[in-house]
Structures are given as structure tokens and as C-alpha cells.
Design an enzyme around this catalytic site. Structure first.
Site, mmCIF file in Angstrom:
data_model
loop_
_atom_site.group_PDB
_atom_site.id
_atom_site.type_symbol
_atom_site.label_atom_id
_atom_site.label_comp_id
_atom_site.label_asym_id
_atom_site.label_seq_id
_atom_site.Cartn_x
_atom_site.Cartn_y
_atom_site.Cartn_z
ATOM 1 N N ASP A 185 84.498 10.550 46.614
ATOM 2 C CA ASP A 185 85.123 11.476 45.354
ATOM 3 C C ASP A 185 85.370 13.135 45.882
ATOM 4 O OD1 ASP A 185 82.687 13.601 44.041
ATOM 5 O OD2 ASP A 185 82.051 11.797 45.234
ATOM 6 N N ASP A 189 71.432 15.884 43.927
ATOM 7 C CA ASP A 189 70.898 17.288 44.005
ATOM 8 C C ASP A 189 70.802 17.905 42.764
ATOM 9 O OD1 ASP A 189 70.373 17.031 46.872
ATOM 10 O OD2 ASP A 189 72.379 17.987 47.348
ATOM 11 N N ASP A 232 76.311 13.134 51.927
ATOM 12 C CA ASP A 232 75.542 14.426 52.245
ATOM 13 C C ASP A 232 74.443 14.786 51.111
ATOM 14 O OD1 ASP A 232 75.006 17.112 53.406
ATOM 15 O OD2 ASP A 232 76.818 18.053 52.475
ATOM 16 N N ASP A 238 80.678 6.855 49.786
ATOM 17 C CA ASP A 238 79.813 8.063 49.617
ATOM 18 C C ASP A 238 78.933 7.691 48.535
ATOM 19 O OD1 ASP A 238 79.575 11.099 49.129
ATOM 20 O OD2 ASP A 238 80.570 10.690 47.161
ATOM 21 N N ASP A 270 76.976 10.425 45.956
ATOM 22 C CA ASP A 270 76.972 11.162 44.836
ATOM 23 C C ASP A 270 78.344 11.218 44.002
ATOM 24 O OD1 ASP A 270 74.323 12.200 44.865
ATOM 25 O OD2 ASP A 270 74.841 13.619 46.330
#
Length: 253
Positions: free
Chosen positions: A189, A28, A108, A17, A19
Site C-alpha cells: 500500500d 505503530d 517496516d 507488506d 501495515d
């Protein structure tokens, strides 16, 4: 120049992943530092709806463009995000084992944020594939963001189910290679990293960041339905923890 190992000969596949896994904050959230006054107006924040974060970020980026925030300003704040503890050491370890690991990113966030940051730390070449929301700057300098795909998973945000991505990638690569990987690793996470960890098998390892949502959801799943979670679970605080675990698994035959 050293010959690269054949892509189909690698024993292990590791998914990351982005972030709060590779980087220590949410990109973001950080991009807002480039907005006027380093904050968003309440009317804009109030438009967020659960499960529709991608659409919300499209509005945030449109607002920032209207306020005259430049591409350079956006890239600058993203590139300054600190790496999570020990992540650079983990990348350095993976660089020493190109014959063993195929490395994929599933996030994402979006392609502009991820590629900007990875290029700054010199890690872009590590990843054979990046699955994330499409993004690019248009002719007027606005960062345009889109959804990655649509899916039917009730657990995940509308624009991305990481389980679908991981499952499809594993199936395609097994077909291309003529065999599956010996082991699959997933390091994340968030709650959306829990979903792909559910399809890992007993030889695979989930690496949830300790005490973050992915870790809590795995613990809950192991308690309520122990037989439904098959992978080994190795919570991490630092990327160095992951290096130690990978080292021991690489040495096993």
C-alpha cells in the site's frame, strides 16, 4: 500428515507488506492505544524526523516502558487490529495452493507486532520468511527495536529499502532452486512498497491497494516513464480481488 511440496518446486512467489495491507491500520499508530491516555506527549511526537521513523519508534517504545506499559498490554492492542478487507479469505485461498505459492512478508513494522498478530489469526505458518525490523522485550519489559539494515537508496527510509530485500531474496532463491519463479507478485500500500515494484518483470504483478500511496506512485510512473514500469498492475480494494486474479493466473500454464 500430508507431505509438504518441495520448497523449490513452487511456481510463484508472493510478497506481502503488513501495515495497511494485511492489517487495516498502522501497527505503530495502534500501539499508542496502550500508552497512558492513549496518546503520546507533544514533546515526543516533535522528535520525529523524515526518513528516521524507526529511531522515533524506538523512543516511543522506551517512553511506554517508562510509563509502565506491559508486554501484555502491547500485544493485546496489536492483536486486536482488524485484518484488511478480504485478507483472511486470501490467506484461506493460499492455504489451498501450497504447491504453487511461496509466501514472504516484507514490512517496516517489527517482528513482535507481526508475529503476535499472525499467530492470533493462525496465519504465521503461511510465511516461509518474514523480513522486518528486529524487536524483542528485554528483562525489564521494554520492547527494544532495531533497524533492519542500512542501504543507499534515496527513495526509502534509512532503516529499510524493500527493493534491496526483494532483489536479494529473488537472486538467492533462483540460485537455490536452479531457476527463477514463473511469476512474482507484490502486494502493498505504501510509498516504500513502490520501490520493490520497480524491479518486477513483465510476467509479474504489482497489487497496490487502490488509491493508497503505492498505487498513486505507480500511476505517476506509468504516466511519466511508461517503459520503466514493466509489471502488470492490479489495484485491490479487498483481498478477494487478489484471489480472483491469482486464480486466473494459476490456471494458466
Amino acid at each position: 500428515m500430508a507431505a509438504h511440496p518441495a520448497p523449490n518446486s513452487k511456481r510463484f512467489l508472493i510478497f506481502f507488506d503488513f501495515d495497511e495491507t494485511i492489517v487495516d491500520e498502522s501497527s505503530d499508530d495502534v500501539v499508542v492505544q496502550a500508552a497512558p491516555g492513549q496518546k503520546l506527549p507533544n514533546w515526543l511526537k516533535d522528535t520525529y524526523q523524515p526518513g528516521r521513523y524507526n529511531e522515533y519508534m524506538q523512543r516511543v517504545l522506551a517512553y511506554m516502558a517508562e510509563q509502565g506499559v506491559s508486554e501484555a498490554a502491547i500485544r493485546s492492542v496489536i492483536e486486536k487490529i482488524p485484518a484488511s478487507p478480504g485478507i483472511i479469505a486470501l490467506f484461506q485461498y493460499l492455504r489451498t495452493r501450497p504447491q504453487d505459492f511461496e509466501i514472504v512478508l516484507v514490512s517496516d513494522a517489527n517482528m513482535v507486532f507481526i508475529e503476535s498478530w499472525l499467530r492470533r489469526v493462525g496465519a504465521h505458518q503461511l510465511f516461509v520468511k518474514i523480513f522486518t525490523n528486529p524487536a524483542s522485550f528485554d528483562g525489564k519489559g521494554q520492547l527494544r527495536l532495531g533497524p533492519f539494515h542500512s542501504h543507499g537508496c534515496p527513495r526509502c527510509p534509512e532503516n529499510m529499502c524493500k527493493q534491496v530485500i526483494v532483489r536479494d531474496y529473488l537472486a538467492r532463491r533462483a540460485q537455490e532452486r536452479g531457476r527463477p519463479y514463473q511469476r512474482v507478485f507484490y502486494m502493498g500500500d505504501g510509498a516504500n512498497d513502490f520501490c520493490p515494484s520497480l524491479i518486477l518483470g513483465p510476467r509479474d504483478t504489482a497489487f497496490p491497494r487502490r488509491d493508497y500511496p503505492m498505487h498513486k506512485l505507480i500511476v505517476e510512473q506509468q504516466r511519466s516513464q511508461p517503459e520503466s514500469f514493466r509489471a502488470a498492475v492490479f489495484p485491490w480494494v479487498s483481498g478477494e480481488d487478489v484471489v480472483a486474479r491469482l486464480r486466473s493466473l494459476v490456471e494458466e500454464r
